[in-house]
Design a protein around this motif. Structure first.
Motif, short mmCIF file in Angstrom:
data_model
loop_
_atom_site.label_atom_id
_atom_site.label_comp_id
_atom_site.label_asym_id
_atom_site.label_seq_id
_atom_site.Cartn_x
_atom_site.Cartn_y
_atom_site.Cartn_z
N LEU A 118 -8.48 13.37 -1.83
CA LEU A 118 -8.05 11.96 -1.43
C LEU A 118 -7.42 11.61 -3.38
CD1 LEU A 118 -11.59 11.11 0.42
CD2 LEU A 118 -9.65 10.80 1.50
N PRO A 119 -6.54 10.77 -3.18
CA PRO A 119 -6.05 10.48 -4.41
C PRO A 119 -6.98 10.01 -5.04
CG PRO A 119 -5.40 9.24 -2.67
CD PRO A 119 -6.67 10.12 -1.89
N GLN A 120 -6.71 8.88 -6.98
CA GLN A 120 -8.07 9.30 -7.81
C GLN A 120 -7.55 7.21 -8.03
OE1 GLN A 120 -5.54 11.18 -9.55
NE2 GLN A 120 -6.02 12.53 -8.07
N ALA A 121 -7.34 6.68 -7.12
CA ALA A 121 -7.01 5.13 -7.23
C ALA A 121 -8.19 4.12 -7.39
CB ALA A 121 -6.05 4.54 -5.88
N VAL A 122 -8.79 4.74 -6.11
CA VAL A 122 -10.41 3.87 -6.34
C VAL A 122 -11.07 4.28 -7.69
CG1 VAL A 122 -12.09 3.64 -4.99
CG2 VAL A 122 -10.62 3.33 -4.18
N PRO A 123 -11.43 5.83 -7.81
CA PRO A 123 -11.97 5.88 -8.76
C PRO A 123 -11.42 4.69 -9.94
CG PRO A 123 -11.58 7.25 -7.84
CD PRO A 123 -11.11 6.50 -7.16
N ARG A 143 1.03 -1.07 0.06
CA ARG A 143 0.47 -0.82 -0.36
C ARG A 143 0.96 1.24 -0.03
NH1 ARG A 143 -5.47 1.31 2.85
NH2 ARG A 143 -6.01 -0.15 0.82
N SER A 144 0.55 1.81 -0.61
CA SER A 144 1.41 3.02 -1.36
C SER A 144 0.70 4.30 -1.76
CB SER A 144 2.97 3.12 -1.49
OG SER A 144 2.59 2.38 -2.83
N PHE A 145 -0.10 5.00 -1.29
CA PHE A 145 -0.82 6.09 -1.61
C PHE A 145 -0.02 7.17 -2.67
CE2 PHE A 145 -4.36 6.12 2.06
CZ PHE A 145 -4.54 4.82 1.24
N ALA A 146 -0.83 8.02 -3.21
CA ALA A 146 -0.56 8.76 -4.30
C ALA A 146 0.03 10.28 -2.91
CB ALA A 146 -1.73 8.85 -5.00
N SER A 147 1.10 10.94 -3.66
CA SER A 147 1.16 11.99 -3.25
C SER A 147 0.55 13.54 -3.20
CB SER A 147 2.84 12.60 -3.53
OG SER A 147 2.45 13.07 -5.28
N GLU A 151 -3.69 -0.60 -3.08
CA GLU A 151 -4.31 0.47 -3.16
C GLU A 151 -2.70 1.41 -3.38
OE1 GLU A 151 -6.69 3.12 -1.33
OE2 GLU A 151 -5.73 4.91 -2.10
N SER A 152 -1.67 1.13 -4.02
CA SER A 152 -1.25 1.74 -5.12
C SER A 152 -1.64 3.93 -4.98
CB SER A 152 -0.08 1.79 -5.58
OG SER A 152 -0.62 1.40 -6.92
N ALA A 153 -0.72 4.82 -6.13
CA ALA A 153 -0.59 5.98 -6.72
C ALA A 153 -1.67 5.90 -7.76
CB ALA A 153 0.51 6.14 -7.34
N THR A 154 -2.38 4.91 -8.32
CA THR A 154 -2.91 4.78 -8.97
C THR A 154 -4.35 3.90 -9.34
OG1 THR A 154 -2.14 3.88 -11.47
CG2 THR A 154 -1.32 6.28 -10.75
N VAL A 155 -4.13 2.99 -8.58
CA VAL A 155 -4.73 1.73 -8.62
C VAL A 155 -5.42 1.03 -7.40
CG1 VAL A 155 -4.85 1.74 -11.12
CG2 VAL A 155 -3.40 0.40 -9.39
N HIS A 156 -5.94 0.29 -7.20
CA HIS A 156 -6.47 -0.61 -5.73
C HIS A 156 -7.04 -1.10 -6.72
CE1 HIS A 156 -7.46 -1.47 -2.36
NE2 HIS A 156 -8.31 -0.47 -1.86
N PRO A 157 -6.74 -2.31 -7.73
CA PRO A 157 -7.16 -3.35 -7.67
C PRO A 157 -8.40 -4.57 -7.40
CG PRO A 157 -5.18 -3.90 -7.60
CD PRO A 157 -5.09 -2.20 -7.20
N CYS A 158 -7.65 -4.70 -5.55
CA CYS A 158 -8.46 -5.92 -4.62
C CYS A 158 -9.96 -5.01 -4.89
CB CYS A 158 -7.58 -5.99 -4.03
SG CYS A 158 -6.25 -6.90 -4.13
#
Ligand code: CP
Length: 327
Positions: free
Chosen positions: A191-196, A110-114, A142-149
């Motif tokens: 918030l980041p855009q990874a989930v959407p 897990r490494s969120f977007a800055s 959930e990395s900077a741009t995606v949360h595939p799980c």
């Protein structure tokens, strides 16, 4: 499976959904796959669902698990290249990744977007270190741009609810596709855009009619929007929806900024009244009465709890596939 970031990594979605069904019915059925194998789960950021569901899934498969909160239980990691390390970060990610990889068979990160540096975030610089230098299968948690799980769990949840309501699984040619609407909703923090991003990517690949609705300035990256219908009129978008997925995200074009705090976008009963008695989804954690009203999230069509429970199933399918074939 060597990596899990994008919907393309899972292959055929109908096959993945049937496998999820098998795993859910018999979640300890593949326990021998993980015997004497170890999963290390790395967190650069907080988590409730991801931490518990991923660890549970790995344990269901017979694996040993180790969880590491970077900077709290390890040295603080420097992630930039070419810097003089005279600050508070004692170790560089370039050494840390191969060291971590020595001790495991699969790594989750897990490494969120800055939300400060669009290029670094959209290049997935931190996850990229694990992908390039670990030599082990890597899952984005959930990395900077995606949360595939999360997106895979969302798809499982939609398929289950659609089947329960209509008697037809997604993709059944004898029945219509559901209309799935993802709506932006307000939030006090950027918030980041990874989930959407991931939800859009997976819905575009799934047999559903997918609509995205957001205020001007909140357009997602075109690589994730793809063929989705986009509307700036939330009520029009919600008309006849079978599923409503609410989520906040910050702007991509004005990177990481909050451009609107318009509470009329908070999903309430008046929004749900425009739908086809839609099921309500959110990845959680959710800010009540910012993203969604109490009455909707507590209402009879809210799926947020089974959706969170399906995180165990999506993670188990992914880890199972990595154990079966880690190439
Ligand atoms: N949905 C989700 O990823 O939850 P956590 O941030 O609690 O892991």
């Amino acid at each position: 499976m060597k990596q899990f970031l994008h919907v393309s990594d899972i292959g055929d979605l109908a096959g993945a959904l049937r496998e999820a069904e098998e795993v859910k019915a018999n979640r300890f059925g593949w326990k021998s796959l993980g015997t004497d194998k170890t999963m290390i789960i790395i967190f650069f950021n907080n988590s409730l669902r991801t931490r518990l569901s991923t660890q549970k899934a790995a344990m269901n498969l017979g694996m040993n698990t180790m969880v590491l909160n970077i900077g709290q239980e390890s040295w603080k990691l420097e992630t930039e290249m070419g810097v003089v390390m005279d600050g508070d970060k004692s170790e560089h990610i370039r050494e840390a990744v191969p060291v971590i990889a020595n001790f495991c068979d699969i790594i989750g990160v897990r490494s969120f977007a800055s939300l400060k540096d669009h290029e670094a975030d959209y290049n997935e610089n931190i996850l990229g270190e694990f992908l390039k230098y670990s030599g082990k299968p890597v899952i984005s948690l959930e990395s900077a741009t995606v949360h595939p799980c999360q997106a895979f769990a969302d798809l499982i949840t939609i398929d289950e609810a659609w089947y329960a309501r209509t008697g037809h699984h997604l993709g059944d040619p004898s029945y219509r596709k559901p209309k799935v609407v993802m709506t932006w909703a307000p939030h006090p923090r950027a918030l980041p855009q990874a989930v959407p991003n991931s939800f859009a990517e997976w819905m575009n690949a799934a047999p559903v009619d997918f609509v995205l609705t957001q205020p001007e300035g909140y357009e997602l990256d075109p690589r994730f929007v793809e063929k989705a219908e986009v509307s700036y009129d939330q009520m029009a978008a919600l008309e006849g929806a079978d599923f409503v997925y609410a989520k906040n995200w910050s702007s991509v074009s004005h990177y990481g900024q909050i451009l609107s705090e318009d509470r009329s976008w908070t999903v309430g009963e008046e929004h749900m009244a425009a739908t086809n008695e839609a099921f309500f989804l959110h990845c959680l954690p959710v800010r009540r009465n910012m993203i969604v009203s109490d009455s909707v999230i507590d209402g009879p069509t809210s799926l947020v709890i089974p959706e969170a429970a399906n995180r165990e199933i999506s993670a188990e399918v992914v880890i199972k596939r990595m154990l079966e074939d880690p190439r």
